[in-house]
Design a protein around this motif. Structure first.
Motif, short mmCIF file in Angstrom:
data_model
loop_
_atom_site.label_atom_id
_atom_site.label_comp_id
_atom_site.label_asym_id
_atom_site.label_seq_id
_atom_site.Cartn_x
_atom_site.Cartn_y
_atom_site.Cartn_z
N ALA A 80 0.84 -1.20 0.00
CA ALA A 80 0.00 0.00 0.00
C ALA A 80 0.87 1.25 0.00
CB ALA A 80 -0.91 0.00 1.23
N PRO A 81 0.36 2.36 -0.51
CA PRO A 81 1.11 3.61 -0.41
C PRO A 81 1.35 3.95 1.06
CG PRO A 81 -0.73 3.85 -1.92
CD PRO A 81 -0.91 2.53 -1.21
N GLY A 82 2.52 4.49 1.35
CA GLY A 82 2.84 4.81 2.73
C GLY A 82 1.86 5.78 3.36
N SER A 83 1.34 6.71 2.58
CA SER A 83 0.41 7.71 3.10
C SER A 83 -0.90 7.08 3.56
CB SER A 83 0.12 8.76 2.02
OG SER A 83 -0.43 8.16 0.87
N ILE A 84 -1.22 5.93 3.01
CA ILE A 84 -2.45 5.21 3.39
C ILE A 84 -2.16 4.20 4.48
CG2 ILE A 84 -4.19 3.57 2.56
CD1 ILE A 84 -4.55 6.44 1.55
N PHE A 85 -1.06 3.50 4.34
CA PHE A 85 -0.74 2.39 5.23
C PHE A 85 -0.67 2.83 6.69
CE2 PHE A 85 0.80 -1.88 5.74
CZ PHE A 85 1.64 -1.83 6.85
N THR A 86 -0.09 3.98 6.95
CA THR A 86 0.14 4.42 8.32
C THR A 86 -1.10 4.96 9.01
OG1 THR A 86 0.87 6.57 7.52
CG2 THR A 86 2.57 4.90 7.88
N VAL A 87 -2.17 5.20 8.29
CA VAL A 87 -3.37 5.77 8.90
C VAL A 87 -4.59 4.90 8.65
CG1 VAL A 87 -2.51 8.14 8.86
CG2 VAL A 87 -3.76 7.24 6.86
N SER A 88 -4.34 3.61 8.43
CA SER A 88 -5.45 2.72 8.07
C SER A 88 -5.44 1.47 8.91
CB SER A 88 -5.35 2.32 6.59
OG SER A 88 -5.47 3.43 5.74
N ALA A 89 -6.62 0.89 9.02
CA ALA A 89 -6.73 -0.50 9.43
C ALA A 89 -6.58 -1.31 8.14
CB ALA A 89 -8.08 -0.77 10.06
N MET A 90 -5.70 -2.27 8.16
CA MET A 90 -5.45 -3.09 6.98
C MET A 90 -6.14 -4.43 7.14
SD MET A 90 -3.67 -1.07 5.15
CE MET A 90 -3.33 -2.22 3.80
N GLY A 91 -6.60 -4.99 6.06
CA GLY A 91 -7.32 -6.24 6.18
C GLY A 91 -7.38 -7.03 4.89
N ASN A 144 5.51 -1.09 4.10
CA ASN A 144 4.11 -0.72 3.83
C ASN A 144 3.32 -1.91 3.28
OD1 ASN A 144 4.69 1.93 4.61
ND2 ASN A 144 5.20 2.54 2.51
N THR A 145 3.56 -3.07 3.85
CA THR A 145 2.99 -4.31 3.33
C THR A 145 2.24 -5.05 4.43
OG1 THR A 145 4.73 -4.51 1.67
CG2 THR A 145 3.51 -6.51 2.23
N VAL A 146 1.10 -5.61 4.05
CA VAL A 146 0.35 -6.49 4.94
C VAL A 146 0.33 -7.87 4.31
CG1 VAL A 146 -1.88 -5.83 3.90
CG2 VAL A 146 -1.82 -6.84 6.19
N TYR A 147 0.49 -8.88 5.16
CA TYR A 147 0.56 -10.26 4.72
C TYR A 147 -0.59 -11.06 5.30
CZ TYR A 147 5.42 -8.92 3.82
OH TYR A 147 6.56 -8.28 3.39
N LEU A 148 -0.94 -12.13 4.59
CA LEU A 148 -1.88 -13.10 5.12
C LEU A 148 -1.26 -14.47 4.91
CD1 LEU A 148 -4.70 -13.48 6.42
CD2 LEU A 148 -5.54 -14.01 4.12
N GLN A 149 -0.79 -15.06 5.99
CA GLN A 149 -0.24 -16.42 5.94
C GLN A 149 -1.40 -17.38 6.14
OE1 GLN A 149 2.97 -17.55 5.37
NE2 GLN A 149 2.00 -19.58 5.35
N MET A 150 -1.58 -18.26 5.17
CA MET A 150 -2.70 -19.19 5.20
C MET A 150 -2.17 -20.61 5.26
SD MET A 150 -5.20 -17.39 2.38
CE MET A 150 -4.10 -17.72 1.01
#
Length: 117
Positions: free
Chosen positions: A24-35, A76-82
């Motif tokens: 995600a863009p850094g400007s979004i990543f730091t002010v968001s709930a990621m999912g 700026n990355t979110v992961y989902l380990q499945m």
């Protein structure tokens, strides 16, 4: 325009593992709930897991104990380990960023996960 870029989907056998990534863009990543959300054919999109800085991750009951959501703030990355994937996990998986102040949603393009022998 905000772009969330997903990767890591594919075909896996039941019991196997996959890891999804979302940049995600850094400007979004730091002010968001990621999912992560998913949508199977003929079904509504459903929540899989969410994570917010300073809070415990939230998981759908169907994936608790098998999936893990995590962030790498430096990337700026979110992961989902499945892990222990089941056929019912087959769906298009979407990355989501929800701005904490305005609750505005941003979505990735989706990545297909198919669990089949």
């Amino acid at each position: 325009q905000v772009r969330l870029v997903e990767s890591g989907g594919g075909l896996v056998q039941p019991g196997g593992s996959l890891r999804l990534s979302c940049l995600a863009p850094g400007s979004i990543f730091t002010v968001s709930a990621m999912g992560w959300y998913r949508q199977a054919p003929g079904k509504q999109r459903e929540l899989v897991a969410t994570i917010t800085a300073g809070s415990s991750p939230n998981y759908a009951d169907s994936v608790k104990g098998r999936f893990t959501i995590a962030t790498d703030n430096a990337k700026n990355t979110v992961y989902l380990q499945m892990n222990s994937l089941k056929s019912e996990d087959t769906a298009v998986y979407y990355c989501n960023a929800k701005l904490l102040m305005s609750r505005t949603d941003y979505w990735g393009q989706g990545t297909q996960v198919t669990v089949s022998s």
